[in-house]
Design an enzyme around this catalytic site. Structure first.
Site, PDB file in Angstrom:
ATOM      1  N   ILE A 142     -44.137  34.493  -6.415  1.00  0.00           N
ATOM      2  CA  ILE A 142     -44.548  33.782  -7.636  1.00  0.00           C
ATOM      3  C   ILE A 142     -46.078  33.867  -7.742  1.00  0.00           C
ATOM      4  O   ILE A 142     -46.788  33.355  -6.879  1.00  0.00           O
ATOM      5  CB  ILE A 142     -44.100  32.315  -7.621  1.00  0.00           C
ATOM      6  CG1 ILE A 142     -42.594  32.217  -7.379  1.00  0.00           C
ATOM      7  CG2 ILE A 142     -44.476  31.626  -8.929  1.00  0.00           C
ATOM      8  CD1 ILE A 142     -42.093  30.790  -7.157  1.00  0.00           C
ATOM      9  N   ASP A 143     -46.546  34.511  -8.796  1.00  0.00           N
ATOM     10  CA  ASP A 143     -47.991  34.749  -8.960  1.00  0.00           C
ATOM     11  C   ASP A 143     -48.334  34.645 -10.442  1.00  0.00           C
ATOM     12  O   ASP A 143     -48.742  35.619 -11.071  1.00  0.00           O
ATOM     13  CB  ASP A 143     -48.330  36.136  -8.395  1.00  0.00           C
ATOM     14  CG  ASP A 143     -49.827  36.380  -8.318  1.00  0.00           C
ATOM     15  OD1 ASP A 143     -50.575  35.425  -8.046  1.00  0.00           O
ATOM     16  OD2 ASP A 143     -50.250  37.532  -8.550  1.00  0.00           O
ATOM     17  N   ILE A 144     -48.156  33.450 -10.984  1.00  0.00           N
ATOM     18  CA  ILE A 144     -48.235  33.250 -12.433  1.00  0.00           C
ATOM     19  C   ILE A 144     -49.462  32.427 -12.807  1.00  0.00           C
ATOM     20  O   ILE A 144     -49.595  31.270 -12.395  1.00  0.00           O
ATOM     21  CB  ILE A 144     -46.959  32.551 -12.941  1.00  0.00           C
ATOM     22  CG1 ILE A 144     -45.734  33.434 -12.674  1.00  0.00           C
ATOM     23  CG2 ILE A 144     -47.078  32.232 -14.423  1.00  0.00           C
ATOM     24  CD1 ILE A 144     -44.418  32.772 -13.021  1.00  0.00           C
ATOM     25  N   ASN A 176     -48.143  31.834  -4.799  1.00  0.00           N
ATOM     26  CA  ASN A 176     -49.604  31.823  -4.845  1.00  0.00           C
ATOM     27  C   ASN A 176     -50.066  30.756  -5.833  1.00  0.00           C
ATOM     28  O   ASN A 176     -49.690  30.788  -7.006  1.00  0.00           O
ATOM     29  CB  ASN A 176     -50.137  33.195  -5.272  1.00  0.00           C
ATOM     30  CG  ASN A 176     -51.660  33.235  -5.316  1.00  0.00           C
ATOM     31  OD1 ASN A 176     -52.329  32.486  -4.604  1.00  0.00           O
ATOM     32  ND2 ASN A 176     -52.200  34.109  -6.144  1.00  0.00           N
TER      33      ASN A 176
END
Length: 221
Positions: A142-144, A176
């Site tokens: 998850i890198d949003i 993240n």
């Protein structure tokens, strides 16, 4: 090549476009490598690639190489995907979900994302995608971010539960997060402390960049 060489002295911007989601998107030569930035933060390569590489090393390159399905929520320029393919030699299927089609166009042109054979890009909202997908994953990254903002839904119980539901046996989530204020630090602390499910183990990784904290969730069985 001259721009690449001069970038060790000073960053050299080679592309800039306005974005409805990220204000601006920029491609820059910096310290000999191409990086993708929004108006106020690094989106791909550079420091962000170092951060996520540390998370992948924490999980274990050898463990990841044996996995079959990886889901990446928030693709941007695809630096974590390049790490998976080029450094870890991951041969399984990678599904990348990105809400901003403009970023994927840039990623294809400047970072050759479309040349990765085992990558499927889905243009969709991450929240909507995880509700619809029927697949299960060994690793969910998850890198949003929208510039320096993280959508609130990422920290809501319903989303967390749904992400964990999509994990295969012994699957792992690498999340993240950006912490720019004391409130953000408290948010992360609360997120970890209130995670209450005996099927999973949750912890944060010591920071290598001041404003980013990685959270890892592991399914025990």
């Amino acid at each position: 090549m001259l721009k690449k060489l001069f970038s060790y002295l000073i960053p050299i911007k080679i592309f800039k476009v306005n974005s409805s989601l990220s204000k601006t998107i920029e491609v820059t030569w910096a310290n000999g490598e191409l990086v993708l930035d929004s108006e106020n933060t690094n989106y791909s390569y550079g420091s962000l690639q170092r951060i996520l590489r540390k998370g992948l090393k924490y999980i274990g390159f050898e463990i990841i190489a044996k996995m079959e399905n990886v889901l990446v929520l928030g693709v941007a320029g695809g630096s974590v995907i390049k790490t998976l393919v080029e450094e870890i030699n991951f041969k399984g299927k990678i599904t990348g979900v990105e809400i901003d089609s403009e970023i994927i166009t840039i990623a294809n042109e400047y970072f050759k994302l479309n040349e990765i054979q085992n990558l499927e890009i889905v243009i969709d909202d991450a929240f909507e995608f995880v509700l619809k997908t029927k697949d299960r994953y060994d690793l969910i990254i998850i890198d949003i971010f929208q510039d320096t903002t993280m959508p609130n839904f990422l920290f809501e119980q319903f989303f967390v539960s749904r992400i964990c539901f999509l994990l295969k046996s012994k699957g792992i989530v690498l999340f993240n997060t950006m912490c720019l204020t004391a409130a953000h630090n408290f948010r992360n602390k609360k997120y970890i402390e209130e995670f209450n499910d005996n099927q999973y183990q949750i912890q944060s990784i010591p920071r290598i960049e001041m404003h980013n904290e990685l959270i890892v969730i592991k399914k025990k069985a």
